[in-house]
Design a protein around this motif. Structure first.
Motif: not given
Length: 123
Positions: A13-18
């Motif tokens: 999602q927008n704002g998330g991390s990977l």
């Protein structure tokens, strides 16, 4: 010869991390400058990050600076890209690459490439 395999991509999602990983095999990994690039549909391949063989020098374009961090673990022959505060415009196929040259940001200077991993950021 160096073989590179990316992993860690997916939908976020927008704002998330990977965190992306790139596993290297073949010749000694520790002596290669490494880089991350990305390519979105209809766009040119774009520089994302690079790191020297020792890990002491890194560079990022303004588009990802402050959000992405490149790192490497030479003992594990692995390159990483931590991506935080992801935006829909970060959606692309991400590629890792290796070169025996000193630090470089242009794709043409890289000799070895992985097959890419898809990163999709939803809005």
């Amino acid at each position: 010869q160096v073989q590179l395999v990316e992993s860690g991509g997916g939908l976020v999602q927008n704002g998330g991390s990977l965190r992306l990983s790139c596993a290297a095999s073949g010749r000694t990994f520790s002596r290669y400058t490494m880089g991350w690039f990305r390519q979105a549909p209809g766009k040119e391949r774009e520089f994302v990050a690079t790191i020297s063989w020792s890990g002491g020098i890194t560079h990022y374009p303004d588009s990802v600076k402050g959000r992405f961090t490149i790192s490497r673990d030479n003992a594990k022959n692995t390159l990483y890209l931590q991506m935080n505060s992801l935006k829909p415009e970060d959606t692309a196929v991400y590629y890792c690459a290796a070169t025996a040259r000193d630090i470089a940001i242009l794709p043409r200077f890289y000799n070895y490439w992985g097959q890419g991993t898809q990163v999709t950021v939803s809005s």
